[in-house]
Every structure is written in structure tokens, then in C-alpha cells.
Design a protein around this motif. Sequence first.
Motif, PDB file in Angstrom:
ATOM      1  N   GLU A 198       8.819   3.942   0.306  1.00 51.40           N
ATOM      2  CA  GLU A 198       8.327   2.575   0.448  1.00 51.40           C
ATOM      3  C   GLU A 198       6.951   2.485  -0.193  1.00 51.40           C
ATOM      4  O   GLU A 198       6.055   3.272   0.136  1.00 51.40           O
ATOM      5  CB  GLU A 198       8.222   2.176   1.921  1.00 51.40           C
ATOM      6  CG  GLU A 198       9.555   2.070   2.636  1.00 51.40           C
ATOM      7  CD  GLU A 198       9.385   1.627   4.082  1.00 51.40           C
ATOM      8  OE1 GLU A 198       8.285   1.825   4.638  1.00 51.40           O
ATOM      9  OE2 GLU A 198      10.339   1.071   4.642  1.00 51.40           O
ATOM     10  N   ALA A 199       6.782   1.539  -1.096  1.00 52.07           N
ATOM     11  CA  ALA A 199       5.489   1.369  -1.751  1.00 52.07           C
ATOM     12  C   ALA A 199       4.415   1.016  -0.733  1.00 52.07           C
ATOM     13  O   ALA A 199       4.651   0.233   0.191  1.00 52.07           O
ATOM     14  CB  ALA A 199       5.579   0.275  -2.814  1.00 52.07           C
ATOM     15  N   ILE A 200       3.234   1.619  -0.901  1.00 55.19           N
ATOM     16  CA  ILE A 200       2.108   1.393  -0.003  1.00 55.19           C
ATOM     17  C   ILE A 200       1.056   0.591  -0.747  1.00 55.19           C
ATOM     18  O   ILE A 200       0.722   0.886  -1.897  1.00 55.19           O
ATOM     19  CB  ILE A 200       1.517   2.733   0.484  1.00 55.19           C
ATOM     20  CG1 ILE A 200       2.596   3.549   1.219  1.00 55.19           C
ATOM     21  CG2 ILE A 200       0.318   2.501   1.388  1.00 55.19           C
ATOM     22  CD1 ILE A 200       2.158   4.946   1.589  1.00 55.19           C
ATOM     23  N   ASP A 201       0.531  -0.442  -0.120  1.00 55.17           N
ATOM     24  CA  ASP A 201      -0.463  -1.298  -0.760  1.00 55.17           C
ATOM     25  C   ASP A 201      -1.634  -0.495  -1.308  1.00 55.17           C
ATOM     26  O   ASP A 201      -2.125   0.439  -0.653  1.00 55.17           O
ATOM     27  CB  ASP A 201      -0.987  -2.344   0.240  1.00 55.17           C
ATOM     28  CG  ASP A 201       0.061  -3.384   0.607  1.00 55.17           C
ATOM     29  OD1 ASP A 201       1.084  -3.453  -0.091  1.00 55.17           O
ATOM     30  OD2 ASP A 201      -0.149  -4.106   1.603  1.00 55.17           O
ATOM     31  N   SER A 202      -2.082  -0.849  -2.508  1.00 56.98           N
ATOM     32  CA  SER A 202      -3.253  -0.268  -3.176  1.00 56.98           C
ATOM     33  C   SER A 202      -3.063   1.188  -3.590  1.00 56.98           C
ATOM     34  O   SER A 202      -4.022   1.847  -3.967  1.00 56.98           O
ATOM     35  CB  SER A 202      -4.511  -0.385  -2.286  1.00 56.98           C
ATOM     36  OG  SER A 202      -4.823  -1.744  -2.037  1.00 56.98           O
ATOM     37  N   LEU A 203      -1.817   1.685  -3.548  1.00 61.36           N
ATOM     38  CA  LEU A 203      -1.549   3.058  -3.977  1.00 61.36           C
ATOM     39  C   LEU A 203      -0.560   3.057  -5.139  1.00 61.36           C
ATOM     40  O   LEU A 203       0.455   3.759  -5.126  1.00 61.36           O
ATOM     41  CB  LEU A 203      -1.001   3.891  -2.816  1.00 61.36           C
ATOM     42  CG  LEU A 203      -1.958   4.199  -1.675  1.00 61.36           C
ATOM     43  CD1 LEU A 203      -1.276   5.095  -0.637  1.00 61.36           C
ATOM     44  CD2 LEU A 203      -3.222   4.886  -2.182  1.00 61.36           C
ATOM     45  N   VAL A 204      -0.860   2.282  -6.176  1.00 61.87           N
ATOM     46  CA  VAL A 204       0.082   2.148  -7.287  1.00 61.87           C
ATOM     47  C   VAL A 204       0.353   3.482  -7.971  1.00 61.87           C
ATOM     48  O   VAL A 204       1.481   3.765  -8.389  1.00 61.87           O
ATOM     49  CB  VAL A 204      -0.421   1.093  -8.303  1.00 61.87           C
ATOM     50  CG1 VAL A 204      -1.734   1.521  -8.946  1.00 61.87           C
ATOM     51  CG2 VAL A 204       0.639   0.826  -9.366  1.00 61.87           C
ATOM     52  N   LEU A 205      -0.652   4.339  -8.073  1.00 60.43           N
ATOM     53  CA  LEU A 205      -0.451   5.623  -8.735  1.00 60.43           C
ATOM     54  C   LEU A 205       0.484   6.520  -7.922  1.00 60.43           C
ATOM     55  O   LEU A 205       1.425   7.119  -8.455  1.00 60.43           O
ATOM     56  CB  LEU A 205      -1.789   6.327  -8.958  1.00 60.43           C
ATOM     57  CG  LEU A 205      -2.716   5.691  -9.989  1.00 60.43           C
ATOM     58  CD1 LEU A 205      -4.078   6.370  -9.972  1.00 60.43           C
ATOM     59  CD2 LEU A 205      -2.108   5.774 -11.381  1.00 60.43           C
ATOM     60  N   SER A 206       0.231   6.615  -6.638  1.00 59.30           N
ATOM     61  CA  SER A 206       1.087   7.429  -5.775  1.00 59.30           C
ATOM     62  C   SER A 206       2.501   6.862  -5.710  1.00 59.30           C
ATOM     63  O   SER A 206       3.493   7.590  -5.817  1.00 59.30           O
ATOM     64  CB  SER A 206       0.491   7.514  -4.368  1.00 59.30           C
ATOM     65  OG  SER A 206       1.262   8.358  -3.536  1.00 59.30           O
ATOM     66  N   ASN A 207       2.606   5.535  -5.552  1.00 59.88           N
ATOM     67  CA  ASN A 207       3.908   4.887  -5.480  1.00 59.88           C
ATOM     68  C   ASN A 207       4.760   5.182  -6.710  1.00 59.88           C
ATOM     69  O   ASN A 207       5.975   5.381  -6.611  1.00 59.88           O
ATOM     70  CB  ASN A 207       3.749   3.374  -5.359  1.00 59.88           C
ATOM     71  CG  ASN A 207       3.086   2.938  -4.070  1.00 59.88           C
ATOM     72  OD1 ASN A 207       3.079   3.666  -3.085  1.00 59.88           O
ATOM     73  ND2 ASN A 207       2.521   1.739  -4.080  1.00 59.88           N
ATOM     74  N   SER A 208       4.118   5.199  -7.863  1.00 65.00           N
ATOM     75  CA  SER A 208       4.841   5.317  -9.124  1.00 65.00           C
ATOM     76  C   SER A 208       5.052   6.762  -9.557  1.00 65.00           C
ATOM     77  O   SER A 208       6.174   7.178  -9.869  1.00 65.00           O
ATOM     78  CB  SER A 208       4.066   4.575 -10.229  1.00 65.00           C
ATOM     79  OG  SER A 208       3.821   3.233  -9.876  1.00 65.00           O
ATOM     80  N   VAL A 209       3.975   7.533  -9.568  1.00 68.31           N
ATOM     81  CA  VAL A 209       4.023   8.861 -10.184  1.00 68.31           C
ATOM     82  C   VAL A 209       4.763   9.872  -9.323  1.00 68.31           C
ATOM     83  O   VAL A 209       5.498  10.724  -9.835  1.00 68.31           O
ATOM     84  CB  VAL A 209       2.593   9.339 -10.501  1.00 68.31           C
ATOM     85  CG1 VAL A 209       2.599  10.760 -11.044  1.00 68.31           C
ATOM     86  CG2 VAL A 209       1.938   8.395 -11.508  1.00 68.31           C
ATOM     87  N   ARG A 210       4.614   9.794  -8.003  1.00 67.35           N
ATOM     88  CA  ARG A 210       5.271  10.781  -7.133  1.00 67.35           C
ATOM     89  C   ARG A 210       6.793  10.712  -7.239  1.00 67.35           C
ATOM     90  O   ARG A 210       7.477  11.694  -6.924  1.00 67.35           O
ATOM     91  CB  ARG A 210       4.841  10.576  -5.678  1.00 67.35           C
ATOM     92  CG  ARG A 210       3.410  10.992  -5.383  1.00 67.35           C
ATOM     93  CD  ARG A 210       3.133  10.923  -3.890  1.00 67.35           C
ATOM     94  NE  ARG A 210       1.739  11.088  -3.547  1.00 67.35           N
ATOM     95  CZ  ARG A 210       1.136  12.275  -3.365  1.00 67.35           C
ATOM     96  NH1 ARG A 210       1.839  13.384  -3.539  1.00 67.35           N
ATOM     97  NH2 ARG A 210      -0.135  12.336  -3.027  1.00 67.35           N
TER      98      ARG A 210
END
Length: 263
Positions: free
Chosen positions: A149-161
Motif C-alpha cells: 500500500e502506497a504511503i503518503d510522502s514516500l514516493v521513492l519507497s513506494n516505487s523503488v522497493r
Amino acid sequence: MDLQLDGDAALVTASSSGLGKASAKALAREGANVVINGRDEDRLEAAREEIAAVAGGRVVTQTGDLTDPDDVSDLVSVTAEEFGGIDHLVTSAGGPPSGPFLETTDEDWYEAYDLLVMSVVRLVREAADELRAGDGGNVVHITSRSVKEAIDSLVLSNSVRMGVIGLEKTLSRELAPEVRFNSVLPGPIETERTSELIEQAIERGEVDSYEEGLAAKGSSNPLERIGRPMELGNTVAFLCSPETAYINGITVPIDGGLGRSNL
């Protein structure tokens, strides 16, 4: 339960603190010989002393930067030389910076990819022969619930992981049956970083005490608390055990039920 890890050889990256340290401690407590890794030599030695206090096997330190290919190669070779091989590889790394998409630079993206994905690629590539040589190797990736689940303000973690999860699933077939691959997805857990954030909230006057801040972070969780590092570490050790020999290619959320996805 005896996890049957006595005398096994394990490499746990980014293990001078937090979830990596908890995983190394759980493996060492079960009798595995463990190499722990970090960039700060003093911090790493402090972690070694803490882990050694409960260890049934040896605990060896190896400093190194996971974004440096030479350091990654040294990590693997030191583990194999110290313990005569590698049975378990646990990949962990620090998280990328937070921030909204439009404020994230190309450099931020490349650095996040190098830290989170290429470190895993290089570690597995370097360790593959050792992992395949024994009675059955295991790789466990510590990622984040942000892959579910995407977490607000964590675009890098949401995408790259997500790249690590795709790699895990692919390798769980390509390197089977000799090596099993699984991932754990931690939710909010009381690590050093969490403690720092609570202390900062106290300084800003947002909460009156550490206990209040901790309770606030767990207020939306069905279990009404955040997790403890060893709860994740114990799961990592379990996934490395022969007791889980038929578990391969899965992701295990460790979030107290915070996630709302059906799968």
C-alpha cells in the motif's frame, strides 16, 4: 521450537541497528554464525556486543557501504571465509528520503534505486554460488509495507522497493530448488528511527511524553500498538529455518493488521 539453525552461516546487511540488528540477533540466538554489517565501526561493534550476549554461535563484524560494489563483494567473501560458506542472506538497507513526487530529483531516484535494488542484485549475485552449494540456502529481504500500500510522502519507497519484490519472485523460481527467497514487509516498528521521531515531536510540543508519542503511532493499528524489532527478527529466523522448507516466493506483512489490502 528448535529452528535447526545451529552452526549455519548467515550474512545480515545494515545490521548495526534496527530491523537488521534484530534479525541478526534472532539468527545468532538460534545458534547461527552471523556476519553483521554497517558503515559506522563503533556502532557496529556495539551491536556485535549486544548480539554476542545472546548468541549461540560466532558474531563477526564487517564494515561496508551497500552502494559500493567492492564493499558488497567483500561482505560476501568475508562471510564465506569466516564460516566456510553462506546458508542465509538477509538483505536490509536504510530507507530513502521522504517527500512529494514533484520535489524528488533524478539524483534522488538513482540513489534510492542503487541503495534498495542494486544492493540486493549485487549481494545475491555475489552470494549465489555459496547459497546453492549447501543443503539449501535462504534469502530474506526486509522491505516495507509500502510495496503493498502506497504511503503518503514516500514516493521513492513506494516505487523503488517494488523492484525487490519482482526480483524476489523471479529468483524464487530461477534459483530453486537450491535457494528459497522470501520477503518481510514491516509496518510501524519501534526502532531507533521511530524513537528519534517521537523525541522530535516532544520537542515541538506535539506530545508530552515518549509513552504518549508511542501510543499515538499505534492508535490506528488493530493491535493498538506498533511492533517490536524482535517480532520481525523472529519471523526472519523462522523463514530461514528448515521448518519453513516449503515456503518460497512469498511476502509476509508484519504490521499488526494495519494494512487493508485483501492480498
